[in-house]
Design a protein around this motif. Structure first.
Motif, PDB file in Angstrom:
ATOM      1  N   GLN A   8       0.838  -1.322   0.223  1.00  0.00           N
ATOM      2  CA  GLN A   8       0.076   0.009  -0.090  1.00  0.00           C
ATOM      3  C   GLN A   8       1.000   1.246  -0.030  1.00  0.00           C
ATOM      4  O   GLN A   8       0.611   2.083  -0.841  1.00  0.00           O
ATOM      5  CB  GLN A   8      -0.910  -0.119   1.154  1.00  0.00           C
ATOM      6  CG  GLN A   8      -2.085   0.381   1.158  1.00  0.00           C
ATOM      7  CD  GLN A   8      -3.164   0.173   2.323  1.00  0.00           C
ATOM      8  OE1 GLN A   8      -2.581  -0.373   3.358  1.00  0.00           O
ATOM      9  NE2 GLN A   8      -4.251  -0.189   2.061  1.00  0.00           N
ATOM     10  N   PHE A   9       1.589   1.166   1.077  1.00  0.00           N
ATOM     11  CA  PHE A   9       2.773   2.428   1.165  1.00  0.00           C
ATOM     12  C   PHE A   9       3.400   2.622  -0.546  1.00  0.00           C
ATOM     13  O   PHE A   9       3.596   3.673  -0.941  1.00  0.00           O
ATOM     14  CB  PHE A   9       3.752   2.103   2.100  1.00  0.00           C
ATOM     15  CG  PHE A   9       4.306   3.304   2.455  1.00  0.00           C
ATOM     16  CD1 PHE A   9       3.900   4.294   3.392  1.00  0.00           C
ATOM     17  CD2 PHE A   9       5.759   3.581   2.045  1.00  0.00           C
ATOM     18  CE1 PHE A   9       4.521   5.244   4.197  1.00  0.00           C
ATOM     19  CE2 PHE A   9       6.581   4.927   2.758  1.00  0.00           C
ATOM     20  CZ  PHE A   9       5.706   5.636   3.469  1.00  0.00           C
ATOM     21  N   ASN A  12       1.337   3.740  -3.020  1.00  0.00           N
ATOM     22  CA  ASN A  12       0.990   5.280  -2.849  1.00  0.00           C
ATOM     23  C   ASN A  12       2.377   6.236  -3.448  1.00  0.00           C
ATOM     24  O   ASN A  12       1.935   7.141  -3.979  1.00  0.00           O
ATOM     25  CB  ASN A  12       0.911   5.688  -1.275  1.00  0.00           C
ATOM     26  CG  ASN A  12      -0.350   6.262  -1.056  1.00  0.00           C
ATOM     27  OD1 ASN A  12      -0.748   7.076  -1.624  1.00  0.00           O
ATOM     28  ND2 ASN A  12      -1.280   5.940  -0.103  1.00  0.00           N
ATOM     29  N   ALA A  13       3.366   5.835  -3.122  1.00  0.00           N
ATOM     30  CA  ALA A  13       4.515   6.585  -3.519  1.00  0.00           C
ATOM     31  C   ALA A  13       4.660   6.512  -4.999  1.00  0.00           C
ATOM     32  O   ALA A  13       4.984   7.538  -5.457  1.00  0.00           O
ATOM     33  CB  ALA A  13       5.857   5.967  -2.699  1.00  0.00           C
TER      34      ALA A  13
ATOM     35  N   ARG B  97       1.574  12.794   0.179  1.00  0.00           N
ATOM     36  CA  ARG B  97       0.780  11.977  -0.585  1.00  0.00           C
ATOM     37  C   ARG B  97      -0.352  11.433   0.311  1.00  0.00           C
ATOM     38  O   ARG B  97      -1.090  10.617  -0.166  1.00  0.00           O
ATOM     39  CB  ARG B  97       1.492  11.098  -1.351  1.00  0.00           C
ATOM     40  CG  ARG B  97       2.381  10.192  -0.735  1.00  0.00           C
ATOM     41  CD  ARG B  97       2.780   9.170  -1.674  1.00  0.00           C
ATOM     42  NE  ARG B  97       3.732   8.240  -0.661  1.00  0.00           N
ATOM     43  CZ  ARG B  97       5.081   8.320  -0.220  1.00  0.00           C
ATOM     44  NH1 ARG B  97       5.543   9.821  -0.481  1.00  0.00           N
ATOM     45  NH2 ARG B  97       5.619   7.801   0.654  1.00  0.00           N
ATOM     46  N   LEU B  98       0.047  11.271   1.608  1.00  0.00           N
ATOM     47  CA  LEU B  98      -0.813  10.827   2.627  1.00  0.00           C
ATOM     48  C   LEU B  98      -2.031  11.607   3.227  1.00  0.00           C
ATOM     49  O   LEU B  98      -1.600  12.914   3.351  1.00  0.00           O
ATOM     50  CB  LEU B  98      -0.319   9.886   3.598  1.00  0.00           C
ATOM     51  CG  LEU B  98       0.829   8.903   3.148  1.00  0.00           C
ATOM     52  CD1 LEU B  98       1.478   8.470   4.539  1.00  0.00           C
ATOM     53  CD2 LEU B  98       0.280   7.858   2.218  1.00  0.00           C
ATOM     54  N   ILE B 109       1.676   1.872  11.653  1.00  0.00           N
ATOM     55  CA  ILE B 109       2.038   0.856  10.584  1.00  0.00           C
ATOM     56  C   ILE B 109       3.450   0.089  11.088  1.00  0.00           C
ATOM     57  O   ILE B 109       3.550  -0.978  10.862  1.00  0.00           O
ATOM     58  CB  ILE B 109       1.984   1.362   9.203  1.00  0.00           C
ATOM     59  CG1 ILE B 109       0.669   1.933   8.761  1.00  0.00           C
ATOM     60  CG2 ILE B 109       2.845   0.596   8.483  1.00  0.00           C
ATOM     61  CD1 ILE B 109       0.605   2.465   7.388  1.00  0.00           C
TER      62      ILE B 109
END
Ligand SMILES: Nc1ncnc2c1ncn2[C@@H]1O[C@H](COP(=O)(O)OP(=O)(O)O)[C@@H](O)[C@H]1O
Ligand SMILES: [Mg+2]
Lengths: 401, 253
Positions: A8-9, A12-13, B97-98, B109
């Motif tokens: 997920q991370f 996203n990046a 971006r989050l 996390i």
């Protein structure tokens, strides 16, 4: 931190830098497309060749006049009377050797065939009735050459599909008389359309009795002898017996004897070697794509050094940061691989539409290999950038340098 | 409890040594509220980063809750930053971006919490900084004060006992700055230790104790009540001028 979190991370990046991600992804795709389509063509080619050789279930042995040059023998005719392959050789081979079911002498020449005003230069293939089964020739109307001894020389002809069409247009050729060279021949059959085939253009040829063909060309020898073996016969043993018998008759080994299986095998291995070489080149292009990924990741790490510093400040371990960037690189290359797989498969399907004769299909091993390879590319070339990120000094990274 | 003894931090700068800290001694009790002041380059951030286990001293000893930090492995230090320390920076350091919620989830996390629990706790943390309605916004859709409150929610979501803030109001106007300070004050009242680096006498005044740094050394210790104006803090007029100049520049931006 689970794999799902990492993915997920990473996703996203990667989405944050769409264009850059897309570019490095395409790099991998190109390599994968190359592997997927080239191996498909290779496998399709092998199958094509295998289909071309009749798959009767029985093996076929081909005898040609002359020593195979590669064996380094003395050229034919020196120091003795040239002993060509004759009709007699063919008949005796069939009678004397147990494992030979049928022996088919073949004589090939070219001549003009004409009917009324129309004429055409065609290959004339002299053979016997067994040739039909050996080559899986399909008769559209009438019959193939009649059964009987090889030295029987009827004045009858079987026309290939194209020849019949050109000479008779829509008319019925059966029972009509055509001229071949100076000879009059009655048409007793027309073959079904065959399409291109390795080594012989069936549609453009005409077939007559081998004895007739030899008489017409004023020859005493045949071009080839094809031996159809019984299904359970051992081709190697049969070849030994054939050689022994012919050497006895000719006093020397002035012929070449090969089994069809051997030809098929060597052709397949050539195709496979070429395909593998091309796959090797494609693998190099994957490595180049890997360097592209490495560059993108290095830029990403330096651009995001403040983010890396922050991750360290909030308690991410070195291993976790290593994981974050490795998964990012692996995701890039894996997506590139999947994209390439889809595009390559599309290309193969398109190729099959255009050239139905070659039924190309990517072998499973190639798909598995190329997917592992593209994943490996991402992980392999992602190590350096990820290592760099994991070892950033957090204080300096937070300050953005 | 934080115990610092003869703490040095030296940078090698092209052959000659630059001492960012020169022998700092200090004890900070649990639950106390300490402000660090001093002119730019006096070593405030360096000290804070050392206290936060982001950096290691060149010389001297730092004991956190009785444990000598120098003896801990990299993973153990990461563990401390994850569970026991919350960082708040002048420039917020949100991941652009989050969303706000995802930024607050980030430490959880790395702590390996389940997505459901992560989300729930992040939502609660956002409610406590009064930003429940901004959960889905990205940093570029938030004002400076809102960004800093998201950062505070992120710093506190793992329940650390020690909050380290490096000029938390440095990029904020006085009104939103006051909101952030109120929030930090509340977190201190709940029992957390709070160490704030600041240029602003108003911020320092809220602290139990103010450490004044100059050239890497603590030159004065006063109580927050004693901070009336900058002149009262700094022994030399030059220093006071420098500090007040910076304070004015910050607000003026
Ligand atoms: N990574 C570094 N490399 C070299 N010198 C540094 C580094 N970080 C800080 N310094 C120097 O250490 C001194 C103290 O810096 P810092 O702690 O950031 O000061 P403050 O936060 O009080 O403004 C300054 O002279 C600064 O230039
Ligand atoms: Mg600073």
């Amino acid at each position: 931190m689970t794999l799902v979190d990492l993915l997920q991370f990473a996703g996203n990046a990667l989405l944050q830098n769409r264009r850059r991600s897309a570019l490095s992804l395409v790099g991998v795709s190109i390599g994968v497309v190359a592997v997927v389509s080239l191996t498909a063509i290779g496998e399709g080619g092998i199958r094509f060749v295998a289909d071309q050789f009749s798959s009767l279930g029985a093996s076929v042995v081909i005898i040609a006049p002359g020593r195979n040059e590669t064996t380094g023998g003395i050229p034919r005719g020196i120091g003795g009377i040239p002993n060509d392959l004759t009709l007699r050789d063919s008949i005796i081979l069939e009678r004397r050797i147990q494992s030979v079911r049928h022996s088919v002498p073949i004589s090939v020449s070219t001549d003009t065939i004409s009917f009324g005003q129309r004429s055409r230069n065609v290959p004339i293939i002299g053979a016997t009735s067994d040739f039909q089964r050996l080559q899986k020739l399909e008769v559209a109307s009438g019959q193939f050459l009649p059964e009987g001894e090889a030295d029987r020389g009827d004045s009858v002809v079987v026309l290939g599909h194209t020849v019949a069409k050109e000479l008779f247009a829509a008319g019925n050729p059966l029972g009509m008389t055509v001229r071949i060279g100076g000879w009059r021949m009655r048409v007793i059959g027309v073959l079904a359309m065959r399409g291109t085939q390795l080594g012989m253009q069936v549609d453009e040829s005409v077939f007559i009795a081998v004895a007739t063909s030899m008489r017409m060309a004023n020859r005493s020898s045949v071009s080839r002898i094809m031996l159809e073996l019984y299904p359970k016969a051992d081709p190697d043993r049969a070849i030994e017996q054939v050689k022994k018998l012919l050497i006895e008759r000719h006093d020397e080994e002035d012929f070449t004897c090969i089994s069809q299986d051997a030809v098929l095998e060597s052709l397949s291995s050539i195709i496979r070697t070429i395909a593998l070489a091309i796959v090797g080149i494609a693998a190099i292009s994957l490595a180049v794509a890997g360097i592209g990924i490495m560059n993108v990741m290095l830029v990403s790490v330096s651009e995001r050094s403040a983010e890396v510093g922050l991750l360290k400040a909030i308690g991410a371990t070195r291993r976790q940061i290593l994981g974050v960037f490795l998964v990012e690189a692996a995701t890039l290359s894996m997506l590139g691989g999947l994209l390439g797989l889809a595009a390559g498969t599309g290309l193969v399907l398109l190729g099959n539409q255009l050239y139905p004769a070659v039924d190309a299909a990517t072998p499973i091993w190639a798909i598995v290999a190329v997917m592992i390879l593209s994943l490996g590319t991402g992980v392999g070339f992602g190590v350096l950038p990820a290592w760099r990120a994991a070892n950033l000094d957090p204080v300096a990274a937070l300050q953005g340098h | 409890m934080i115990e610092v003894e003869d703490l040095w931090r030296t940078y090698e700068m092209g052959g000659h040594a630059l001492h960012a800290l020169r022998g700092v001694n200090e004890v900070i009790e649990d639950g106390s509220h300490v402000a660090i002041m001093g002119p730019s380059g006096s070593g405030k951030s360096t000290l804070l980063n050392l206290l936060g286990c982001l950096d290691s001293p060149t010389r001297g000893q730092y004991k956190l809750a009785g444990q000598d930090v120098a003896e801990l492995s990299g993973d153990a230090l990461a563990e401390i930053r994850l569970h026991r320390i919350g960082f708040i920076f002048q420039s917020f350091h949100l991941v652009p971006r989050l969303t706000a919620l995802q930024n607050v989830e980030l430490p959880m996390i790395f702590a390996g919490l389940h997505p459901g629990e992560r989300r729930e706790r992040a939502e609660v943390a956002l409610v406590s900084v009064d930003l429940a309605d901004r959960a889905g916004h990205r940093p570029n859709e938030l004002s400076g004060g809102q960004k800093q409150r998201v950062a505070i929610a992120r710093a506190t979501v793992m329940g650390p006992g020690l909050l380290l803030a490096d000029e938390p109001t440095g990029n904020l106007d006085s009104r939103t700055g006051a909101q952030v300070l109120d929030l930090l004050g509340r977190l201190h009242d709940e029992g957390r230790t709070l160490v704030v680096v600041t240029h602003d006498p108003g911020v320092a005044r809220r602290a139990d104790r103010v450490l004044v740094l100059r050239d890497g050394e603590i030159v004065r210790r006063v109580s927050g009540d004693e901070v009336t104006d900058l002149g009262s803090l700094f022994s030399s007029v030059e220093d006071a001028d420098k500090v007040s100049e910076q304070a004015v520049q910050k607000v003026g931006r």
